[in-house]
Design a protein around this motif. Structure first.
Motif, PDB file in Angstrom:
ATOM      1  N   GLU A   7      20.670  33.025  95.326  1.00 37.67           N
ATOM      2  CA  GLU A   7      21.955  32.505  94.851  1.00 37.67           C
ATOM      3  C   GLU A   7      21.750  31.150  94.168  1.00 37.67           C
ATOM      4  OE1 GLU A   7      25.661  33.292  97.302  1.00 37.67           O
ATOM      5  OE2 GLU A   7      25.646  31.109  97.258  1.00 37.67           O
TER       6      GLU A   7
ATOM      7  N   GLU B 155      20.280  31.634  90.842  1.00 39.91           N
ATOM      8  CA  GLU B 155      21.310  32.118  89.912  1.00 39.91           C
ATOM      9  C   GLU B 155      22.102  30.933  89.335  1.00 39.91           C
ATOM     10  OE1 GLU B 155      24.486  35.724  90.357  1.00 39.91           O
ATOM     11  OE2 GLU B 155      22.901  35.606  91.864  1.00 39.91           O
ATOM     12  N   PHE B 156      22.496  30.009  90.222  1.00 40.97           N
ATOM     13  CA  PHE B 156      23.240  28.816  89.778  1.00 40.97           C
ATOM     14  C   PHE B 156      22.355  27.951  88.873  1.00 40.97           C
ATOM     15  CE2 PHE B 156      25.953  29.465  93.690  1.00 40.97           C
ATOM     16  CZ  PHE B 156      27.122  29.717  92.999  1.00 40.97           C
TER      17      PHE B 156
ATOM     18  N   GLU C 111      22.233  29.430  85.500  1.00 39.79           N
ATOM     19  CA  GLU C 111      23.521  29.178  84.823  1.00 39.79           C
ATOM     20  C   GLU C 111      23.499  27.803  84.155  1.00 39.79           C
ATOM     21  OE1 GLU C 111      26.952  29.480  87.358  1.00 39.79           O
ATOM     22  OE2 GLU C 111      26.531  31.572  87.786  1.00 39.79           O
TER      23      GLU C 111
ATOM     24  N   ASP D 145      31.814  29.598  80.043  1.00 43.20           N
ATOM     25  CA  ASP D 145      32.746  29.908  81.143  1.00 43.20           C
ATOM     26  C   ASP D 145      32.242  29.378  82.491  1.00 43.20           C
ATOM     27  OD1 ASP D 145      30.671  31.793  81.389  1.00 43.20           O
ATOM     28  OD2 ASP D 145      31.998  33.213  82.399  1.00 43.20           O
TER      29      ASP D 145
ATOM     30  N   ASN E 215      31.621  25.935  84.910  1.00 41.23           N
ATOM     31  CA  ASN E 215      31.897  24.515  85.121  1.00 41.23           C
ATOM     32  C   ASN E 215      30.571  23.827  85.472  1.00 41.23           C
ATOM     33  OD1 ASN E 215      32.592  21.997  86.211  1.00 41.23           O
ATOM     34  ND2 ASN E 215      34.549  22.777  86.967  1.00 41.23           N
TER      35      ASN E 215
ATOM     36  N   VAL F 141      30.297  21.301  88.605  1.00 39.71           N
ATOM     37  CA  VAL F 141      30.230  21.964  89.921  1.00 39.71           C
ATOM     38  C   VAL F 141      28.857  22.615  90.095  1.00 39.71           C
ATOM     39  CG1 VAL F 141      31.262  23.748  91.388  1.00 39.71           C
ATOM     40  CG2 VAL F 141      32.731  22.365  89.924  1.00 39.71           C
TER      41      VAL F 141
ATOM     42  N   ILE G 116      26.042  21.982  92.961  1.00 33.49           N
ATOM     43  CA  ILE G 116      25.515  23.047  93.838  1.00 33.49           C
ATOM     44  C   ILE G 116      23.985  23.034  93.808  1.00 33.49           C
ATOM     45  CG2 ILE G 116      25.367  25.563  94.186  1.00 33.49           C
ATOM     46  CD1 ILE G 116      28.214  25.691  92.847  1.00 33.49           C
TER      47      ILE G 116
ATOM     48  N   THR H 223      27.846  26.582 101.621  1.00 32.42           N
ATOM     49  CA  THR H 223      28.570  27.757 101.115  1.00 32.42           C
ATOM     50  C   THR H 223      29.874  27.960 101.900  1.00 32.42           C
ATOM     51  OG1 THR H 223      27.187  29.090 102.551  1.00 32.42           O
ATOM     52  CG2 THR H 223      26.560  29.015 100.244  1.00 32.42           C
TER      53      THR H 223
ATOM     54  N   LYS I 225      37.044  25.653  95.536  1.00 35.59           N
ATOM     55  CA  LYS I 225      37.346  26.798  96.400  1.00 35.59           C
ATOM     56  C   LYS I 225      38.068  27.892  95.624  1.00 35.59           C
ATOM     57  CE  LYS I 225      38.138  23.880 100.445  1.00 35.59           C
ATOM     58  NZ  LYS I 225      39.183  23.415 101.362  1.00 35.59           N
TER      59      LYS I 225
ATOM     60  N   LYS J 193      33.250  37.836  96.036  1.00 36.79           N
ATOM     61  CA  LYS J 193      32.809  36.705  95.204  1.00 36.79           C
ATOM     62  C   LYS J 193      33.430  36.827  93.822  1.00 36.79           C
ATOM     63  CE  LYS J 193      28.236  36.821  94.943  1.00 36.79           C
ATOM     64  NZ  LYS J 193      26.943  36.521  94.294  1.00 36.79           N
TER      65      LYS J 193
ATOM     66  N   SER K  43      27.802  36.288  88.506  1.00 37.45           N
ATOM     67  CA  SER K  43      28.391  35.582  89.651  1.00 37.45           C
ATOM     68  C   SER K  43      28.905  34.185  89.270  1.00 37.45           C
ATOM     69  CB  SER K  43      27.330  35.470  90.742  1.00 37.45           C
ATOM     70  OG  SER K  43      27.815  34.676  91.782  1.00 37.45           O
ATOM     71  N   ARG K  44      30.090  33.856  89.749  1.00 37.10           N
ATOM     72  CA  ARG K  44      30.655  32.529  89.497  1.00 37.10           C
ATOM     73  C   ARG K  44      31.084  31.822  90.791  1.00 37.10           C
ATOM     74  NH1 ARG K  44      28.151  32.802  85.774  1.00 37.10           N
ATOM     75  NH2 ARG K  44      28.708  33.030  83.587  1.00 37.10           N
ATOM     76  N   SER K  45      30.587  32.308  91.929  1.00 34.60           N
ATOM     77  CA  SER K  45      30.894  31.640  93.209  1.00 34.60           C
ATOM     78  C   SER K  45      29.957  32.155  94.297  1.00 34.60           C
ATOM     79  CB  SER K  45      32.330  31.910  93.631  1.00 34.60           C
ATOM     80  OG  SER K  45      32.436  33.218  94.150  1.00 34.60           O
ATOM     81  N   SER K  46      30.031  31.545  95.474  1.00 39.37           N
ATOM     82  CA  SER K  46      29.334  32.091  96.648  1.00 39.37           C
ATOM     83  C   SER K  46      30.232  33.153  97.262  1.00 39.37           C
ATOM     84  CB  SER K  46      29.087  30.991  97.672  1.00 39.37           C
ATOM     85  OG  SER K  46      28.141  30.090  97.197  1.00 39.37           O
TER      86      SER K  46
ATOM     87  N   GLY L 272      36.612  30.907  99.700  1.00 38.39           N
ATOM     88  CA  GLY L 272      35.196  30.880  99.329  1.00 38.39           C
ATOM     89  C   GLY L 272      34.876  29.563  98.653  1.00 38.39           C
ATOM     90  N   LYS L 273      33.576  29.273  98.545  1.00 42.16           N
ATOM     91  CA  LYS L 273      33.193  27.997  97.935  1.00 42.16           C
ATOM     92  C   LYS L 273      32.273  28.196  96.734  1.00 42.16           C
ATOM     93  CE  LYS L 273      32.007  23.410  99.044  1.00 42.16           C
ATOM     94  NZ  LYS L 273      30.792  22.703  99.404  1.00 42.16           N
ATOM     95  N   ASN L 274      31.862  27.076  96.150  1.00 40.21           N
ATOM     96  CA  ASN L 274      30.970  27.056  94.989  1.00 40.21           C
ATOM     97  C   ASN L 274      31.560  27.814  93.796  1.00 40.21           C
ATOM     98  OD1 ASN L 274      29.251  25.574  96.540  1.00 40.21           O
ATOM     99  ND2 ASN L 274      27.874  27.262  97.019  1.00 40.21           N
ATOM    100  N   ASN L 275      32.835  27.567  93.567  1.00 40.81           N
ATOM    101  CA  ASN L 275      33.549  28.192  92.458  1.00 40.81           C
ATOM    102  C   ASN L 275      33.168  27.460  91.162  1.00 40.81           C
ATOM    103  OD1 ASN L 275      35.444  29.101  90.653  1.00 40.81           O
ATOM    104  ND2 ASN L 275      37.192  28.836  92.032  1.00 40.81           N
ATOM    105  N   THR L 276      32.355  28.110  90.322  1.00 44.96           N
ATOM    106  CA  THR L 276      31.884  27.457  89.092  1.00 44.96           C
ATOM    107  C   THR L 276      32.668  27.912  87.857  1.00 44.96           C
ATOM    108  OG1 THR L 276      30.200  29.131  88.738  1.00 44.96           O
ATOM    109  CG2 THR L 276      29.533  27.195  89.995  1.00 44.96           C
ATOM    110  N   CYS L 277      33.862  28.441  88.072  1.00 50.69           N
ATOM    111  CA  CYS L 277      34.686  28.927  86.953  1.00 50.69           C
ATOM    112  C   CYS L 277      35.145  27.751  86.079  1.00 50.69           C
ATOM    113  CB  CYS L 277      35.906  29.651  87.480  1.00 50.69           C
ATOM    114  SG  CYS L 277      35.494  31.059  88.513  1.00 50.69           S
TER     115      CYS L 277
END
Lengths: 287, 135
Positions: free
Chosen positions: A36, A39-40, A43, A50, A52, A55, A59, A159, B61, B78, B86-89, B101-106
């Motif tokens: 995970e 993956e971040f 990104e 799309d 952020n 954030v 992470i 998380t 979140k 997720k 994927s855009r979050s945990s 949920g957390k780690n929302n990278t939207c």
């Protein structure tokens, strides 16, 4: 007798193999968290519109030992596999000691020298000590290893949706969960040892701890077919709900102090009733 | 009844009660925007929603409100983009409650979907009714 019995448990092959096996879900969880993180990280490199970036950066730079530790202990899959492996190891190993002792020459030799009740109480006491050592060593090894491998940063990112995750808070939650796990295993020890006086089949006794884990799940599914509300009430007896309550408090509504209390009170009553019945049986049928 | 046994039972009971009372009971939750709602069946291992939620804030979140689910295991959810990236945990879901949920990278202004995977201990096909918000 307590410490001799404890030494015997610690030297059991099944216990050693089981303890090592318990680290398999940890490895899978760490791998999952690392994937995970990768993956971040990718990104961040791709710089997609799309995403952020602030954030994502937080992470990537905030993933440390605490992230891996908390991800494992709050997961409903990998952590519960540890519980199942442990229950199997205890059920097929140390919890069978009482039954085996009563049904072989070595046990009979012990019980001709020690009062059966006293003998069983010291046996359960050594099982309690073994469970404590087993769980404490497990938590200690995981926490220290992951902190050494992935040093903690000043901007830890978890998380779990916790607002200010400090090391002190995370370790406190882990200690609370550790004692909750120990309590659960202790209850399983009392239930299994007490039932072993009434059930004369070694295989059935061996799976009793696993039944404590799975029976409420099956019961919930069956009950909810007839009455959805009844299934909802019984869901409080599912061990997963109790064991993860300390972390679910942060990621879910409706998780209150009552959730684990109901679980503990119910199983304590069950264990207490079985212990009394077992005591009466010992006094009636044994020396 | 044996005195030692009484003492033993009492101390175990007291220990169990004290331990359960020590649980932490605080946490913070945020507000929601733009909910979507529909039903979905667990035929495959993972299912992605057809409805989308638009991102309005920088909140890390995301929330998933489950109205009704027939499984007693905990499926995971997720946030993903239209291509499934994927855009979050992941966060686990339970019946009749809201999970966060957390780690929302939207990124603000974009639409996102929710991907739900069944839990390892789920047996057969189950249904879940939920709505979600990436905020």
């Amino acid at each position: 007798m307590i410490f001799q019995e404890l030494k015997r448990y610690l030297k059991m092959k099944l216990s050693i193999i089981g303890f090592v096996l318990c680290f398999v879900p940890v490895l899978i969880s760490v791998l999952g968290t690392y994937m995970e993180y990768s993956e971040f990280k990718s990104e961040l490199a791709l710089n997609s519109s799309d995403v952020n970036m602030d954030v994502t950066r937080k992470i990537v730079y905030g993933t440390d030992g605490l992230t891996y530790i908390m991800s494992y202990f709050s997961s409903s899959d990998m952590f519960m596999i540890f519980i199942i492996i442990s229950l199997f190891v205890f059920g097929a190993g140390i919890f069978l000691t009482g039954y085996k002792n009563r049904n072989n020459g070595f046990g009979n030799m012990i019980y001709t020298r020690v009062d059966t009740f006293k003998g069983n109480v010291s046996m359960i006491a050594s099982q309690f000590m073994y469970i404590f050592l087993f769980v404490f060593a497990y938590y200690f090894i995981i926490v220290t290893t992951l902190i050494i491998l992935f040093p903690i940063t000043s901007h830890t990112n978890l998380t779990i949706p916790m607002d200010n995750p400090t090391i002190f808070l995370c370790l406190s939650l882990l200690i609370i969960q550790m004692f909750m796990v120990i309590l659960f295993f202790w209850i399983c020890a009392i239930i299994t040892n007490a039932l072993s006086f009434f059930i004369n089949n070694i295989f059935v006794i061996a799976i009793i701890p696993l039944l404590v884990e799975f029976l409420p799940l099956v019961l919930c599914s069956v009950l909810s077919d007839f009455n959805r509300q009844a299934g909802h009430y019984v869901s409080g007896l599912i061990p997963d709900v109790y064991l993860l309550a300390v972390f679910d408090k942060y990621s879910m509504d409706n998780v209150t102090l009552l959730t684990p209390v109901i679980f503990i009170v119910f199983y304590s009553v069950v264990a207490g009733v079985l212990a009394v019945l077992c005591y009466k049986k010992i006094k009636k049928e044994y020396i | 009844m044996n005195r030692k046994f009484k003492k033993f039972s009492l101390s175990v009971g007291a220990a169990l009660t004290v331990m359960s009372m020590v649980l932490v009971t605080y946490g913070s939750k945020g507000s929601y925007t733009n909910w979507t709602s529909y039903e979905i069946s667990f035929v495959d291992d993972a299912t992605t929603s057809s409805n989308v939620s638009r991102r309005y804030t920088d909140n890390e979140k995301f929330g998933v409100k489950v109205k009704d689910c027939t499984m007693w295991s905990s499926p995971k959810a997720k946030v993903v983009n239209s291509e499934g990236a994927s855009r979050s945990s992941a966060t686990k879901l339970k019946g009749n409650t809201t999970s966060y949920g957390k780690n929302n990278t939207c990124a603000i202004g974009y639409n996102y979907k929710l991907k739900i995977s069944s839990a390892w201990n789920q047996v057969g096909t189950d249904t879940i009714k939920y709505k979600f918000s990436v905020r």
